[in-house]
Design a protein around this motif. Structure first.
Motif, PDB file in Angstrom:
ATOM      1  N   ALA A 168       0.831  -1.202   0.000  1.00 16.86           N
ATOM      2  CA  ALA A 168       0.000   0.000   0.000  1.00 16.86           C
ATOM      3  C   ALA A 168       0.868   1.255   0.000  1.00 16.86           C
ATOM      4  CB  ALA A 168      -0.937  -0.012   1.205  1.00 16.86           C
ATOM      5  N   ALA A 169       1.923   1.245   0.800  1.00 18.74           N
ATOM      6  CA  ALA A 169       2.826   2.387   0.835  1.00 18.74           C
ATOM      7  C   ALA A 169       3.571   2.542  -0.488  1.00 18.74           C
ATOM      8  CB  ALA A 169       3.819   2.227   1.981  1.00 18.74           C
ATOM      9  N   ARG A 170       3.902   1.417  -1.091  1.00 23.30           N
ATOM     10  CA  ARG A 170       4.684   1.437  -2.343  1.00 23.30           C
ATOM     11  C   ARG A 170       3.859   1.989  -3.500  1.00 23.30           C
ATOM     12  NH1 ARG A 170       8.131   1.830  -5.475  1.00 23.30           N
ATOM     13  NH2 ARG A 170       9.575   0.339  -6.388  1.00 23.30           N
ATOM     14  N   PHE A 171       2.544   1.666  -3.534  1.00 23.44           N
ATOM     15  CA  PHE A 171       1.741   2.000  -4.709  1.00 23.44           C
ATOM     16  C   PHE A 171       0.515   2.860  -4.397  1.00 23.44           C
ATOM     17  CE2 PHE A 171       3.847  -2.118  -5.564  1.00 23.44           C
ATOM     18  CZ  PHE A 171       4.720  -1.672  -6.548  1.00 23.44           C
ATOM     19  N   ASP A 172       0.483   3.450  -3.197  1.00 29.25           N
ATOM     20  CA  ASP A 172      -0.569   4.405  -2.827  1.00 29.25           C
ATOM     21  C   ASP A 172      -1.957   3.792  -2.804  1.00 29.25           C
ATOM     22  OD1 ASP A 172       1.093   6.629  -2.417  1.00 29.25           O
ATOM     23  OD2 ASP A 172       1.149   7.050  -4.564  1.00 29.25           O
ATOM     24  N   ALA A 173      -2.067   2.547  -2.340  1.00 29.30           N
ATOM     25  CA  ALA A 173      -3.387   1.957  -2.131  1.00 29.30           C
ATOM     26  C   ALA A 173      -4.044   2.610  -0.920  1.00 29.30           C
ATOM     27  CB  ALA A 173      -3.286   0.449  -1.933  1.00 29.30           C
ATOM     28  N   ASP A 174      -5.363   2.574  -0.896  1.00 25.09           N
ATOM     29  CA  ASP A 174      -6.097   3.234   0.186  1.00 25.09           C
ATOM     30  C   ASP A 174      -6.821   2.237   1.072  1.00 25.09           C
ATOM     31  OD1 ASP A 174      -7.163   5.417   1.668  1.00 25.09           O
ATOM     32  OD2 ASP A 174      -9.038   5.245   0.566  1.00 25.09           O
ATOM     33  N   GLY A 175      -6.400   0.978   1.075  1.00 28.18           N
ATOM     34  CA  GLY A 175      -7.064   0.014   1.935  1.00 28.18           C
ATOM     35  C   GLY A 175      -6.661  -1.390   1.575  1.00 28.18           C
ATOM     36  N   CYS A 176      -7.414  -2.328   2.126  1.00 33.26           N
ATOM     37  CA  CYS A 176      -7.085  -3.738   1.977  1.00 33.26           C
ATOM     38  C   CYS A 176      -8.377  -4.546   1.949  1.00 33.26           C
ATOM     39  CB  CYS A 176      -6.198  -4.188   3.137  1.00 33.26           C
ATOM     40  SG  CYS A 176      -5.530  -5.849   2.970  1.00 33.26           S
ATOM     41  N   PHE A 177      -8.417  -5.549   1.083  1.00 32.00           N
ATOM     42  CA  PHE A 177      -9.545  -6.477   1.012  1.00 32.00           C
ATOM     43  C   PHE A 177      -8.987  -7.852   1.358  1.00 32.00           C
ATOM     44  CE2 PHE A 177     -13.838  -6.902  -1.128  1.00 32.00           C
ATOM     45  CZ  PHE A 177     -14.081  -8.177  -0.664  1.00 32.00           C
ATOM     46  N   VAL A 178      -9.438  -8.427   2.465  1.00 33.81           N
ATOM     47  CA  VAL A 178      -8.976  -9.735   2.915  1.00 33.81           C
ATOM     48  C   VAL A 178     -10.095 -10.735   2.679  1.00 33.81           C
ATOM     49  CG1 VAL A 178      -8.055 -11.075   4.838  1.00 33.81           C
ATOM     50  CG2 VAL A 178      -7.529  -8.641   4.659  1.00 33.81           C
ATOM     51  N   ALA A 179      -9.839 -11.757   1.861  1.00 35.23           N
ATOM     52  CA  ALA A 179     -10.860 -12.722   1.472  1.00 35.23           C
ATOM     53  C   ALA A 179     -10.509 -14.106   1.990  1.00 35.23           C
ATOM     54  CB  ALA A 179     -10.997 -12.756  -0.053  1.00 35.23           C
ATOM     55  N   LEU A 180     -11.529 -14.800   2.523  1.00 35.85           N
ATOM     56  CA  LEU A 180     -11.337 -16.122   3.109  1.00 35.85           C
ATOM     57  C   LEU A 180     -12.396 -17.082   2.583  1.00 35.85           C
ATOM     58  CD1 LEU A 180     -10.909 -13.850   5.706  1.00 35.85           C
ATOM     59  CD2 LEU A 180      -9.576 -15.855   6.356  1.00 35.85           C
ATOM     60  N   PRO A 181     -12.199 -18.398   2.785  1.00 38.35           N
ATOM     61  CA  PRO A 181     -13.098 -19.367   2.134  1.00 38.35           C
ATOM     62  C   PRO A 181     -14.533 -19.378   2.642  1.00 38.35           C
ATOM     63  CG  PRO A 181     -11.035 -20.415   2.798  1.00 38.35           C
ATOM     64  CD  PRO A 181     -11.064 -19.065   3.425  1.00 38.35           C
ATOM     65  N   THR A 182     -14.748 -19.152   3.935  1.00 37.87           N
ATOM     66  CA  THR A 182     -16.073 -19.357   4.514  1.00 37.87           C
ATOM     67  C   THR A 182     -16.460 -18.198   5.425  1.00 37.87           C
ATOM     68  OG1 THR A 182     -15.235 -20.499   6.479  1.00 37.87           O
ATOM     69  CG2 THR A 182     -15.667 -21.860   4.520  1.00 37.87           C
ATOM     70  N   ARG A 183     -17.745 -18.165   5.788  1.00 37.98           N
ATOM     71  CA  ARG A 183     -18.193 -17.144   6.736  1.00 37.98           C
ATOM     72  C   ARG A 183     -17.512 -17.313   8.085  1.00 37.98           C
ATOM     73  NH1 ARG A 183     -24.774 -17.032   5.728  1.00 37.98           N
ATOM     74  NH2 ARG A 183     -24.705 -16.555   3.485  1.00 37.98           N
ATOM     75  N   ALA A 184     -17.356 -18.545   8.515  1.00 30.54           N
ATOM     76  CA  ALA A 184     -16.752 -18.782   9.830  1.00 30.54           C
ATOM     77  C   ALA A 184     -15.316 -18.276   9.865  1.00 30.54           C
ATOM     78  CB  ALA A 184     -16.809 -20.272  10.176  1.00 30.54           C
ATOM     79  N   THR A 185     -14.541 -18.584   8.831  1.00 28.90           N
ATOM     80  CA  THR A 185     -13.152 -18.117   8.814  1.00 28.90           C
ATOM     81  C   THR A 185     -13.100 -16.601   8.652  1.00 28.90           C
ATOM     82  OG1 THR A 185     -13.050 -18.601   6.437  1.00 28.90           O
ATOM     83  CG2 THR A 185     -12.234 -20.286   7.928  1.00 28.90           C
ATOM     84  N   THR A 186     -14.082 -16.037   7.955  1.00 27.98           N
ATOM     85  CA  THR A 186     -14.128 -14.586   7.799  1.00 27.98           C
ATOM     86  C   THR A 186     -14.407 -13.907   9.128  1.00 27.98           C
ATOM     87  OG1 THR A 186     -14.887 -14.821   5.524  1.00 27.98           O
ATOM     88  CG2 THR A 186     -15.286 -12.708   6.577  1.00 27.98           C
ATOM     89  N   ASP A 187     -15.375 -14.422   9.871  1.00 34.57           N
ATOM     90  CA  ASP A 187     -15.661 -13.854  11.193  1.00 34.57           C
ATOM     91  C   ASP A 187     -14.442 -13.946  12.103  1.00 34.57           C
ATOM     92  OD1 ASP A 187     -18.272 -12.872  10.969  1.00 34.57           O
ATOM     93  OD2 ASP A 187     -19.140 -14.847  11.253  1.00 34.57           O
ATOM     94  N   ALA A 188     -13.746 -15.082  12.055  1.00 32.54           N
ATOM     95  CA  ALA A 188     -12.561 -15.252  12.897  1.00 32.54           C
ATOM     96  C   ALA A 188     -11.472 -14.251  12.517  1.00 32.54           C
ATOM     97  CB  ALA A 188     -12.033 -16.681  12.774  1.00 32.54           C
ATOM     98  N   MET A 189     -11.369 -13.917  11.226  1.00 30.30           N
ATOM     99  CA  MET A 189     -10.345 -12.991  10.764  1.00 30.30           C
ATOM    100  C   MET A 189     -10.681 -11.537  11.070  1.00 30.30           C
ATOM    101  SD  MET A 189      -7.427 -12.613   9.247  1.00 30.30           S
ATOM    102  CE  MET A 189      -7.179 -14.255   8.581  1.00 30.30           C
ATOM    103  N   PHE A 190     -11.964 -11.232  11.222  1.00 31.03           N
ATOM    104  CA  PHE A 190     -12.393  -9.844  11.347  1.00 31.03           C
ATOM    105  C   PHE A 190     -11.705  -9.146  12.521  1.00 31.03           C
ATOM    106  CE2 PHE A 190     -15.578  -6.600  12.664  1.00 31.03           C
ATOM    107  CZ  PHE A 190     -15.506  -5.808  11.530  1.00 31.03           C
TER     108      PHE A 190
END
Length: 942
Positions: A337-359
């Motif tokens: 993000a610092a290198r290319f001026d991104a303004d955020g991050c999208f983190v994608a996971l396989p399932t709802r359960a793993t997504t909730d755990a990552m949140f």
């Protein structure tokens, strides 16, 4: 100018209705005011909100000039609704049409009932007008930039035009309007051009080639500016009586005041200004509270690869379970993000359960991110996100926007950046992988999804877990991300060489320049990055040997008797074992036997066919009992968990003994990652990690054959190759053996005894035909590639699926980026004896609460009902007469109160009786369903 020259000022754009009488129009807004508002918002979006990474991508077509980007976006916003100056649009309101008729803009009332009026959409009228005006008045090439920029106008309602749409507009001059209508549209275009500095400013774009990714981003920004300017709470409408003769002329001061007030009320969060990661160990300590000396080699390599990128690229982190890939990905994302001026991050996971755990982990990282404001926008992106307590707290903070500096908190769920279409535009998004894959699915408002990804660093976890169907979408999305210059980080325990090459090539195919040569044997663990050499690193910790056995059944006994004998012997001195089955049916049958032998208190069952709230409770109990050593872990002296693949990913659980069905080799290794995962004292006899393979018909077979349920899930080909690698093996050392086994399991050479090879070749041929079938199936709605330099948006999502989220459609058919075998989800309630409904009587919170049938379900109760989501068996969810009958039977359970609740509307409802059973009968479908508190959903075909 004479009075006729100002006729365009009478064109209306917006109406508002009396809140107490929806039939009465009481407010309006002239077209010129809406266009001026939208242009003002567009300029502010470019100045203050759009990711610099996106602006740099747009500027690439304009010799790197960001000022020109602002002018272009503002001009497009200022002309986006010029097609509303047409009879087809004007006749929608009689009084406002009369005002226009008085100025010479005649719209016959009969057109209101014309069956083709709805096809002469104002965006397509506008597209045709803009293209002709740019060519005729400003000298643009008709098939060049004029067509490309006009296509942006035609796409601003989410669906680009097709040739037939434009043909209709040209054929039905009575609907589109000729003569005085063309003059009015030309007047709007001249006025809008003056807003950005006059014709000379717009003429600068005449010889520019706007590639399709740029057109998509421009369309998305116009859509976003239009939606903001169309919000009448931010940009109020005028009283209807102000629609008068002569019409009010544009007032720049009024527009400036409206735009300023609306923008302040909107309060979009400020941009993130990411800072370079200079000292990797110290950064890990600061972000994750780690001792700098304990940072693992793969984590250092991932960040160094990110920092070394000369242009946006793909970073692939392959490392065994427990190496801290998530932390590596987040810090690598920060560096990118610092290198290319991104303004955020999208983190994608396989399932709802793993997504909730990552949140929670991502929020904790955000709290210590340099340069990030306390009110940075966050979204948890999956169907039941509002049930997550931590996210619901952010929703509250987003409503109560005066939150000061946030204290120790980070992020709000911004009040405007919500919903399925706008939500992914938040700066930080944690969601299921579907939320990324739909960027490769032809669907309405796809441009917004692309804008959401193009400005971020995209992190995708568990990329080895996606099948051929999903991988088709993933590859296409990577292609587009490469075209946008959005950095991507992929995480995997390990990838077959061929799949790794496909992923790198997919990203490479979208970005300019020569493709990277494939890398055959980069080492393991390893970090690979576009344009960089492979970075093999040592694994942390001591290699861990796992004794490998096969459950050899006594011919006089069935495999369950042999399993009982193995567990009795292995757990004679106590211990915690896990039995992993490949199907729910095998889990339930196995659990029944083990409960009868070991007692219900010593057996836990977990799989995908429990209510979502019950699953959450089961996951929490698994972590409490079998998680890492610590004060919160209460490990039982003797216990057996019987589970499907749900324990395979992301849950940090640790067992003393494992029995697993034969599975593809990478998944067997993934399962072994839950065996002796942490350092702790083990019961006598279980000091060595031991994995027992089962789920085959005969280990002495030539070749070994997996049981039928496993073959249905995975196919015979990959199971035969796994069996060939494991049938005679007595030990596997983790992580040393992971890469060699996976590469051999998926490589070109055929493993195993020669006597197996004929049947293995037959299975491989069937497998390859199935791959072709699935790719063809995925291709039906798969987005095309970025196209050549003359490409436009015309027909870009033609033959698409409508809204990718599938509102109001068959849940099996719409917006699918997973294979058709994905099961149907229902909400489970119980029927009272008097015919009413209540929440299930066994759930932990709000059990047995009465549910209203007519008035809207209260928010707290709606969340409880939504948490009672349940997936039906795949056999009940297919696109066939049985699946159709199941859907029709469920649709009979229709309640007005659910329709009135945003969280419940459109959901299928399964109603159980007091015995927790239900029958579904319709057409070819006839099933009895029973919800067992210990075993989950049971189904029987009648």
């Amino acid at each position: 100018m004479g009075s006729d020259d100002w006729a365009w000022l009478s064109v209306w754009a917006k109406t508002g209705r009396d809140p107490l009488n929806s039939a009465a129009v009481t407010r309006w807004l002239p077209l010129h005011q809406h266009l001026a508002d939208t242009a003002g918002v567009a300029g502010l979006l470019v100045d203050q909100w759009v990711s610099p990474q996106v602006l740099a991508r747009l500027a690439r077509d304009l010799d790197g000039d960001a000022v020109e980007v602002r002018r272009l976006v503002t001009w497009l916003a200022a002309v986006h609704d010029v097609g509303k100056a047409s009879p087809a649009f004007a006749v929608q309101n009689d009084r406002l049409a009369d005002v226009m008729r008085a100025r010479g803009l005649v719209a016959p009332p009969r057109l209101k009932d014309d069956p083709q009026r709805s096809r002469a959409r104002h965006e397509y009228v506008g597209q045709d007008a803009v293209r002709r005006w740019l060519a005729d008045e400003l000298g643009f090439r008709f098939r060049g930039a004029a067509a490309q920029l006009a296509g942006v106008i035609g796409a601003h309602h989410g669906v680009p035009s097709t040739p037939s749409d434009i043909a209709l507009v040209r054929e039905r001059s009575d609907l589109a309007g000729r003569g005085e209508w063309e003059q009015a549209r030309a007047a709007v275009l001249r006025w809008a051009t003056d807003l950005v500095g006059g014709p000379a400013v717009v003429k600068r774009f005449a010889d520019v080639t706007f590639d399709r990714p740029s057109q998509v981003l421009l369309a998305a920004l116009v859509i976003m500016a239009d939606w903001i300017a169309s919000n009448d709470e931010l940009f109020p409408l005028d009283p209807l009586h102000t629609a008068q003769e002569p019409p009010v002329r544009p007032d720049p001061d009024r527009t400036a005041a409206r735009v300023g007030a609306g923008w302040r009320e909107l309060e979009l969060p400020p941009r993130w200004t990411p800072r370079p990661v200079d000292d990797v160990p110290e950064a890990f300590a600061a972000r994750f509270g780690r001792d700098p000396a304990t940072v693992r080699p793969v984590q250092v390599a991932a960040v160094e690869a990110a920092r070394a990128q000369e242009r946006p690229g793909l970073v692939v982190v392959e490392a065994p379970m427990g190496e801290g890939k998530t932390e590596a990905a987040l810090l690598a994302a920060e560096a990118l993000a610092a290198r290319f001026d991104a303004d955020g991050c999208f983190v994608a996971l396989p399932t709802r359960a793993t997504t909730d755990a990552m949140f929670g982990r991502v929020l904790a990282w955000m709290r210590v991110l340099p340069g990030l404001a306390a009110d940075a926008s966050v979204m948890l992106a999956h169907g039941t996100a509002s049930l997550n307590d931590e996210y619901r707290g952010l929703l509250w903070r987003g409503q109560i926007r005066d939150v000061g500096d946030g204290g120790d908190e980070a992020g709000i769920a911004h009040h405007w950046l919500r919903g399925r279409k706008k939500g992914p535009l938040a700066q930080f998004v944690i969601g299921t992988v579907d939320q990324v894959l739909v960027a490769g699915l032809k669907s309405r408002h796809l441009m917004l999804r692309h804008l959401a990804l193009a400005g971020k660093v995209v992190v995708i976890d568990e990329v080895h877990a996606y099948d051929v169907y999903m991988s088709s979408y993933l590859d296409r999305v990577l292609h587009w991300l490469g075209a946008y210059g959005a950095p991507v980080v992929l995480l995997s325990a390990t990838l077959p060489a061929a799949r790794r090459a496909e992923l790198l090539a997919a990203y490479d195919s979208g970005r300019a320049g020569a493709p990277e040569p494939p890398i055959e044997e980069p080492g393991y663990p390893v970090v690979l990055a576009s344009g960089d050499r492979p970075r093999p690193v040592p694994a942390s910790g001591t290699p861990r040997p796992v004794v490998l056995e096969r459950l050899v059944e006594d011919p006089e006994l069935d495999d369950l008797d042999a399993l009982v004998d193995t567990l009795r012997t292995g757990l004679a001195k106590g211990g915690c074992a896990v039995v992993i089955r490949n199907t729910v049916a095998r889990v339930q049958k196995t659990a029944d036997t083990l409960v009868a032998v070991f007692g219900e208190e010593h057996v836990t069952v977990t799989h995908s066919r429990f209510l979502a709230c019950d699953r959450a409770h089961l996951d929490a109990e698994l972590l409490r009992r079998f998680g890492p050593p610590g004060p919160g872990t209460q490990r039982p002296p003797l216990h057996i968990v019987v589970a499907t693949q749900v324990v395979e990913q992301s849950l940090d659980v640790d067992f003393d003994l494992m029995v697993t069905d034969l599975a593809p080799i990478d998944l067997v290794l993934q399962r072994m990652g839950r065996l002796h995962r942490h350092a702790r004292r083990r019961p006598a006899g279980l000091e060595r990690a031991r994995c027992v393979l089962t789920g085959v018909e005969d280990w002495a077979g030539a070749p070994v054959r997996a049981v039928a349920g496993s073959r249905r899930v995975y196919g015979e080909h990959v199971l035969l190759r796994a069996a060939a690698l494991l049938t005679d093996r007595e030990r596997i050392t983790l992580p040393t053996d992971i890469a060699p086994l996976v590469q051999t399991g998926y490589g070109a050479l055929m493993p195993g005894p020669a006597a197996w090879h004929e049947k293995m070749r037959t299975a491989q041929q069937t497998h390859e035909l199935e791959i072709v079938r699935r790719r063809e199936q995925a291709a039906e709605f798969l987005l095309g590639d970025v196209g050549g330099p003359r490409a436009t948006l015309d027909g870009w999502v033609r033959a698409g699926v409508g809204d990718a989220d599938g509102d109001g459609e068959d849940p099996r058919r719409v917006g699918q980026v997973r294979d058709g075998a994905e099961s149907v989800e229902v909400l489970v309630v119980q029927r009272d004896r008097d015919g009413g409904l209540r929440t299930p009587d066994w759930i932990a919170k709000n059990a047995g609460v009465q549910i209203p049938l007519d008035e809207q379900v209260p928010g707290k109760l709606a969340r409880t009902i939504a948490a009672c989501a349940l997936r039906l068996p795949v056999g009940m969810s297919q696109l066939n007469p049985v699946g159709d009958g199941v859907i029709r039977a469920l649709e009979q359970n229709h309640y007005a109160s659910f329709d009135r609740s945003p969280l419940l509307s459109g959901q299928l409802v399964l109603v159980l009786d007091d015995d927790r059973t239900a029958e579904l009968r319709h057409g070819a479908a006839a099933f009895r369903l029973t919800y067992d508190l210990r075993r989950g959903l049971l189904h029987q075909q009648l």
